[in-house]
Design a protein around this motif. Structure first.
Motif, mmCIF file in Angstrom:
data_model
loop_
_atom_site.group_PDB
_atom_site.id
_atom_site.type_symbol
_atom_site.label_atom_id
_atom_site.label_comp_id
_atom_site.label_asym_id
_atom_site.label_seq_id
_atom_site.Cartn_x
_atom_site.Cartn_y
_atom_site.Cartn_z
ATOM 1 N N LYS A 490 0.826 -1.208 0.000
ATOM 2 C CA LYS A 490 0.000 0.000 0.000
ATOM 3 C C LYS A 490 0.861 1.258 0.000
ATOM 4 C CE LYS A 490 -3.768 2.276 2.528
ATOM 5 N NZ LYS A 490 -4.686 2.187 3.712
ATOM 6 N N THR A 491 1.864 1.310 0.872
ATOM 7 C CA THR A 491 2.749 2.476 0.926
ATOM 8 C C THR A 491 3.578 2.583 -0.347
ATOM 9 O OG1 THR A 491 2.866 2.423 3.336
ATOM 10 C CG2 THR A 491 4.640 3.570 2.190
ATOM 11 N N PHE A 492 4.051 1.447 -0.855
ATOM 12 C CA PHE A 492 4.860 1.464 -2.079
ATOM 13 C C PHE A 492 4.080 2.043 -3.248
ATOM 14 C CE2 PHE A 492 6.506 -0.574 -5.963
ATOM 15 C CZ PHE A 492 7.826 -0.145 -5.903
ATOM 16 N N GLU A 493 2.820 1.651 -3.380
ATOM 17 C CA GLU A 493 2.010 2.145 -4.488
ATOM 18 C C GLU A 493 1.581 3.594 -4.285
ATOM 19 O OE1 GLU A 493 -1.133 -0.705 -4.700
ATOM 20 O OE2 GLU A 493 0.051 -2.128 -5.911
ATOM 21 N N LYS A 494 1.489 4.024 -3.042
ATOM 22 C CA LYS A 494 1.090 5.399 -2.729
ATOM 23 C C LYS A 494 2.227 6.390 -2.928
ATOM 24 C CE LYS A 494 -0.950 8.134 1.053
ATOM 25 N NZ LYS A 494 -1.374 8.105 2.479
ATOM 26 N N MET A 495 3.477 5.950 -2.721
ATOM 27 C CA MET A 495 4.628 6.859 -2.740
ATOM 28 C C MET A 495 5.731 6.344 -3.660
ATOM 29 S SD MET A 495 4.715 7.614 1.391
ATOM 30 C CE MET A 495 5.439 9.257 1.317
ATOM 31 N N PRO A 496 5.412 6.069 -4.918
ATOM 32 C CA PRO A 496 6.427 5.504 -5.824
ATOM 33 C C PRO A 496 7.526 6.481 -6.197
ATOM 34 C CG PRO A 496 4.456 6.095 -7.058
ATOM 35 C CD PRO A 496 4.125 6.297 -5.601
#
Length: 553
Positions: A490-496
């Motif tokens: 979730k964090t990876f996709e939110k803050m690429p």
């Protein structure tokens, strides 16, 4: 592929489970042949009990004590800051436990990275020129040099500067729109411009450091600053340096030179030190510094990347913005990477001593000999005592973000953070700002503060840093590439834009820890060879904060 799990017992001794997904109130938990319902909803990353527990009962995670209950709980109750308080085991000199199972390294034993060789035998993953102030009085002159050099040499970062967005709002304001129109207006994204051609093809950048130290504080702080700066000047990623000094400050050029000689006897890279009070006018100082810097970069450009074995890597292990998945995805994946690199003869640095609270016994037992174990325990006790004397022990380390995402005591946070160090013996325990590049696992005394710790790890010899985060952080370093690994998808996709690799695959069951570790190390080789630039490098995230040797958690 691993089966997708909804909750997890991390260690067989643990008496709480970690939710891998959001679990509704009333969800039936099946564990060890027993069934019980959840008494409250449990968000992913948080923990719940698996049995009735009395007040003051010990809560175990990762097989160690992480807290004690403030109130009695039944099976299926959520662990919170209200019902759990920090607690950890005491530690003492124990028996050496240095035997470990080395991982299979056949996939990496013949691999190399393309690095920059230095005369002292170290190999850099980059080739930078440094411009450093010995005292904060010279910060302005350093920034003036940055203005003069950076863009003309082709090193100015072409990331979004948001000028066009501000210009757009100015035009709308002039047209007479109201505040709501401004707030609701959709700005067009500012496109990045193309880079200027680099004049020096083999020099990765010219980096200008600023700090607020060098005078006015304690002599211990100024001496430590000289040691830290010496660590950067002698770093394998640095081709040479220009140093600006005022002349009268505590951090004298003679102290810096002694620290350089201590770290790299016979240091032979270009080093130019200028004292403003000797040179006279600013113009005389700056013209000499400009000529010397340009000449030094001409010399630095003569060095080219060549294949180097992986035992020339020294990896700094860091975490920041941690969450309840850090200790079961990204951190153990880094632990596996650490064990691979140690097996190959490389070096790893585990720092952030406030985040080793509760695992002192395990780490001290893993120390190669008793003097090493004694130094680790002594540094931990002294640091925590200083914190408590200032009204803040290690127990106050977790941030609001940590707590919100499942790390509700320092011992929980620490037990997961320590997983970055793998399972190999501790070969050296090093105090700030010393070198920590001995082959094997090194423990470096630093704060838990992300930038202070990363700054120290690089000064200690890390030529690349692996940084895990559950909440997201843009942290970088001026001279060592910092690779950011997300603990969850979730964090990876939110803050690429600021994160490089995703370890949420481990939580989702699509990748094992070993598979993730192999993927990470392959990526590290590409970064170390200059073929991939991590996001922090692309953004020019040159974070640099020296540690004032006080209480910083």
């Amino acid at each position: 592929m691993m089966a997708i799990q909804r909750y997890l017992q991390i260690h067989p001794m643990d008496n709480v489970l970690v939710a891998l997904q959001d679990l509704d109130e009333g969800t039936t938990i099946v564990f060890n042949g027993k069934e019980f319902p959840l008494k409250q909803a449990v968000a992913a990353k948080h923990k719940f009990t698996i049995q009735p527990m009395e007040q003051d009962a010990e809560v175990l995670m990762y097989g160690v004590l992480v807290g004690k209950l403030n109130t009695p709980l039944t099976a299926g109750e959520l662990i919170t800051t209200e019902n759990l308080r920090h607690a950890s085991e005491d530690f003492r000199m124990g028996n050496r436990k240095t035997s470990w199972t080395k991982p299979d390294v056949s996939a990496f034993k013949d691999k190399t990275f393309n690095g920059f060789y230095r005369s002292n035998g170290t190999v850099g993953t980059a080739n930078y020129w440094l411009v450093i102030p010995l005292v904060f009085c010279e910060n302005r002159n350093v920034m003036t040099l940055k203005t003069a050099f950076e863009e003309k040499l082709g090193y100015k970062v072409k990331a979004n500067n948001y000028v066009s967005e501000v210009e757009d709002l100015i035009e709308r304001y002039k047209s007479g729109v109201d505040i709501n129109d401004i707030l609701n207006h959709e700005l067009l994204a500012n496109s990045s411009g193309g880079e200027h051609d680099r004049l020096f093809k083999n020099v990765d950048g010219i980096k200008f450091l600023n700090h607020e130290m060098g005078c006015g504080g304690t002599r211990m702080d100024s001496d430590a600053l000289c040691g830290l700066l010496a660590g950067y000047i002698t770093h394998p990623n640095v081709a040479g340096a220009t140093v600006l000094s005022l002349g009268c400050q505590h951090a004298q050029a003679s102290i810096l030179k002694a620290e350089i000689e201590k770290r790299s006897p016979g240091f032979d890279r270009p080093l130019y030190i200028f004292e403003q009070q000797k040179e006279g006018t600013e113009r005389e100082l700056m013209q000499k510094a400009i000529k010397a810097t340009f000449a030094g970069m001409m010399q630095a450009d003569q060095n080219e990347r060549r294949p180097a074995p992986l035992d020339k890597l020294c990896i700094g292990l860091e975490c920041g913005g941690s969450d309840g998945f850090s200790g079961i995805s990204a951190n153990p994946a880094l632990g596996f990477v650490s064990d691979i690199l140690v097996t190959l003869g490389g070096s790893v640095i585990l720092a952030e001593f406030p985040e080793l609270c509760g695992v002192e016994q395990e780490l001290s037992d893993r120390c190669i000999d008793e003097p090493t174990a004694d130094r680790f325990m002594s540094l931990m006790r002294i640091y925590n005592a200083k914190a408590e004397a200032d009204g803040s022990g290690f127990y106050m380390n977790p941030s609001p973000g940590n707590i919100r995402d499942g790390l509700i005591t320092d011992a929980i946070k620490s037990a997961g953070a320590a997983k970055k160090g793998g399972t190999s013996p501790v070969m050296a325990v090093v105090d700030y700002p010393e070198l920590a590049n001995r082959p094997g696992l090194n423990l470096l005394c630093t704060p838990g503060n992300d930038v202070e710790s990363t700054t120290a790890e690089v000064a200690a010899g890390a030529n690349i840093v692996l940084f895990t985060t559950g909440l997201g952080t843009p942290t970088g370093n001026p001279i060592a590439p910092v690779v950011k690994l997300s603990t969850n998808t979730k964090t990876f996709e939110k803050m690429p834009d600021i994160l490089d690799l995703n370890c949420g695959t481990i939580i989702e069951g699509t990748e094992t820890i070993e598979e993730a570790a192999h993927r990470i190390l392959d990526y590290v080789i590409e970064v170390a060879s200059g073929r991939i630039q991590p996001k922090a490098v692309l953004l020019g995230q040159d974070d640099f904060i020296p540690w004032r040797r006080g209480v910083s958690l």
